[in-house]
Design a protein around this motif. Structure first.
Motif, short mmCIF file in Angstrom:
data_model
loop_
_atom_site.label_atom_id
_atom_site.label_comp_id
_atom_site.label_asym_id
_atom_site.label_seq_id
_atom_site.Cartn_x
_atom_site.Cartn_y
_atom_site.Cartn_z
N ILE A 31 44.39 29.63 38.76
CA ILE A 31 44.21 29.25 37.36
C ILE A 31 45.08 29.39 36.32
O ILE A 31 45.31 30.69 36.15
N LEU A 32 45.79 28.71 35.63
CA LEU A 32 47.01 28.94 34.73
C LEU A 32 46.27 28.74 33.31
O LEU A 32 45.67 27.75 33.12
N GLY A 33 46.67 29.93 32.56
CA GLY A 33 46.04 29.72 31.33
C GLY A 33 44.49 30.18 31.41
O GLY A 33 43.71 29.70 30.59
N SER A 34 44.39 31.49 32.17
CA SER A 34 42.85 31.80 32.37
C SER A 34 42.31 32.40 31.15
O SER A 34 41.02 32.35 31.07
N THR A 35 43.01 32.80 30.27
CA THR A 35 42.21 33.42 28.74
C THR A 35 42.01 32.34 27.94
O THR A 35 41.44 32.63 26.96
N GLY A 36 42.39 31.15 27.91
CA GLY A 36 42.25 30.17 27.07
C GLY A 36 41.03 29.39 27.29
O GLY A 36 40.08 29.92 28.20
N SER A 37 40.72 28.41 26.38
CA SER A 37 39.59 27.76 26.53
C SER A 37 39.00 26.88 27.85
O SER A 37 38.09 27.39 28.33
N SER A 121 52.18 29.39 44.78
CA SER A 121 51.49 30.24 45.72
C SER A 121 50.41 29.59 46.47
O SER A 121 50.09 28.51 46.38
N ASP A 122 50.15 30.23 47.65
CA ASP A 122 49.15 29.74 48.62
C ASP A 122 47.82 29.34 48.22
O ASP A 122 47.34 30.30 47.94
N CYS A 123 47.47 28.13 47.95
CA CYS A 123 45.94 27.90 47.65
C CYS A 123 45.86 26.26 47.93
O CYS A 123 46.66 25.74 48.50
N HIS A 124 44.70 25.94 47.63
CA HIS A 124 44.35 24.58 47.58
C HIS A 124 44.58 23.58 46.43
O HIS A 124 45.31 22.72 46.30
N THR A 125 44.19 24.27 45.27
CA THR A 125 44.10 23.80 43.96
C THR A 125 44.82 24.40 42.81
O THR A 125 44.19 25.73 42.85
N VAL A 126 45.66 24.00 42.07
CA VAL A 126 46.14 24.63 40.92
C VAL A 126 45.73 24.13 39.42
O VAL A 126 45.79 22.74 39.41
N LEU A 127 44.65 24.53 38.72
CA LEU A 127 44.31 24.20 37.45
C LEU A 127 45.32 24.60 36.44
O LEU A 127 45.48 25.76 36.10
N ASN A 128 45.83 23.60 35.91
CA ASN A 128 46.89 23.84 34.89
C ASN A 128 46.29 23.92 33.40
O ASN A 128 45.98 22.75 32.84
N GLY A 129 45.77 24.86 32.85
CA GLY A 129 45.24 24.85 31.60
C GLY A 129 45.94 25.45 30.44
O GLY A 129 45.52 25.83 29.59
#
Length: 423
Positions: A31-37, A121-129
């Motif tokens: 999760i990118l931008g985890s402290t945002g809305s 990095s190693d993962c399935h999905t990147v949420l760009n928030g």
């Protein structure tokens, strides 16, 4: 004149599923931008569905280290990334306070490219928030690393459209904006050849129904009083100017490969219908839920499966009224300007977006009147001239165009402020 398709296939297609790591068990998510809305709502969704999702890394700017540390502990992530290197000592302290004695702490990445590192990095999905065009590098990194990209950062697609299209594989991008998640779902009801037009809905923001003259003296507080959505200040003011709708028109064109003359904006104050697709047989498919971003986030993370109880549903046994109005392009010229820069393509959308970000900040600081936002952005776009386009476009071209646009917007804003002070 009818626009020609920009490329042979849409970036986002609900009929195609890109699954880099198919298998049983929860999906690993960054999760990118985890402290945002978007980030905080995504974490709420993940915590309610631990059987479906497992967060491996978080990134944030670094302005809310206590919240970031709490998120890291609740999710038991491997890595925490912050853009601001100066907050690393405070982050370490906050993590130590959150974790119990002897518990291993997550690794910390810091710096301007920290989000880009965790995106690959190693993962399935990147949420760009992430908010703003700084999300472009992480978007490109996630695509190049072969991750599914749940894209809430519209700016990265808008400013880097050709770059994103060159990297994305069929089905690799799932849109998270409420409007584009709605179009994504509605498009599943027919083939691409069946689509007549896309209809993007707009709440109209706090100034719906006002004329351009009536908007001349609105305040920052007025612009931040959005009637429907709770968002950050930049996005909220973009909603007041309807720049957000202009950006979404460009995004829809890039995601679904529908010409600009077949993408319409309609004002829908209730924000129940998030967007619609009109098909060639006259049928219109609308996607509707009460205003809540957890639904689109669930589509981005879970597709092609739906996440149970991701967001509230309508109480159909209660009366309600749904209204639709045409867009007033004179009072809100941002959508037409966005169509223009979208047709220019290349670096033009980056100039539009960067100039707008600068003008929004000038408006918030009192250096620019509300109508001056779009007046200044329009002038910057006009002065930009012929954009760099085609396969020759590079990330450096985008960054250079943004830098120029920001500097020119600041110059014009300073001139406006000086003239008003003398008046």
């Amino acid at each position: 004149m009818t626009d020609s398709p920009a490329h042979p296939a849409p970036l986002a297609d609900p009929h195609l599923v890109y699954d880099p790591r198919a298998g049983d068990g929860p999906k690993d998510v960054v999760i990118l931008g985890s402290t945002g809305s978007i980030g905080t709502q995504a974490i709420d969704l993940v915590l309610r569905h631990p059987d479906r999702f497992r967060v491996t890394a978080l990134s944030a700017n670094g302005g809310r280290v206590a919240l970031l540390a709490e998120q890291a502990r609740r999710l038991r992530v491997r890595t925490v990334a912050v853009a601001r290197e100066d907050v690393v000592p405070a982050l370490r302290e906050a993590l130590a306070a959150e974790y119990g004695p002897g518990e291993p702490l997550p690794g910390i990445l810091a710096g301007a490219d920290a989000a880009t590192q965790v995106a690959a990095s190693d993962c399935h999905t990147v949420l760009n928030g992430i908010t703003g065009s700084i999300g472009l590098a992480p978007t490109l990194a996630a695509l190049e690393a072969g991750r599914t990209l749940a894209l809430a950062n519209k700016e990265s697609l808008i400013v880097g459209g050709p770059l994103v299209k060159a990297l994305a594989k069929p089905g690799q991008i799932i849109p998270v904006d409420s409007e584009h998640a709605a179009l994504f779902q509605a498009l599943a009801c027919g083939t691409r050849a069946d689509v007549r037009k896309l209809v993007v809905t707009a709440s109209g923001g706090p100034f719906r129904g006002r004329t351009k003259a009536e908007l001349a003296h609105v305040t920052v507080e007025d612009a931040l009083a959005h009637p429907t959505w709770a968002m950050g200040p930049v996005i909220t003011i973009n909603s007041a100017t309807l720049v957000n709708k202009g950006l979404e028109v460009i995004e829809a064109h890039l995601l679904y490969d529908i010409p600009f003359d077949r993408i319409e904006v309609v004002v829908h104050p209730q924000s129940y219908v998030h967007s619609m697709v009109e098909f060639t047989d006259g049928s219109t498919i609308a996607q509707a839920t009460p205003p809540d971003m957890r639904g689109p986030i669930a589509i981005g993370l879970g597709w092609p499966e739906r996440v149970p109880d991701a967001a509230p549903a309508f109480a159909w046994n209660q009366a309600s009224t749904w209204e639709f109005f045409p867009l007033d392009n004179e009072a809100f010229p941002s959508v037409d300007l966005a169509r223009h820069v979208g047709r220019l393509a290349g670096t033009a959308p980056a100039v539009f977006n960067a100039a707008n970000e600068e003008c929004v900040e000038a408006f918030r600081s009192g250096a620019l009147p509300f109508n001056g936002i779009m007046e200044t952005v329009t002038r910057v776009v006009e002065e930009h001239g012929t954009p760099v386009t085609g396969t020759s476009l590079t990330v450096s071209d985008v960054l250079e165009a943004e830098t120029w646009a920001r500097a020119r917007a600041r110059e014009l804003t300073a001139t406006t402020a000086t003239a008003e002070a003398r008046a």
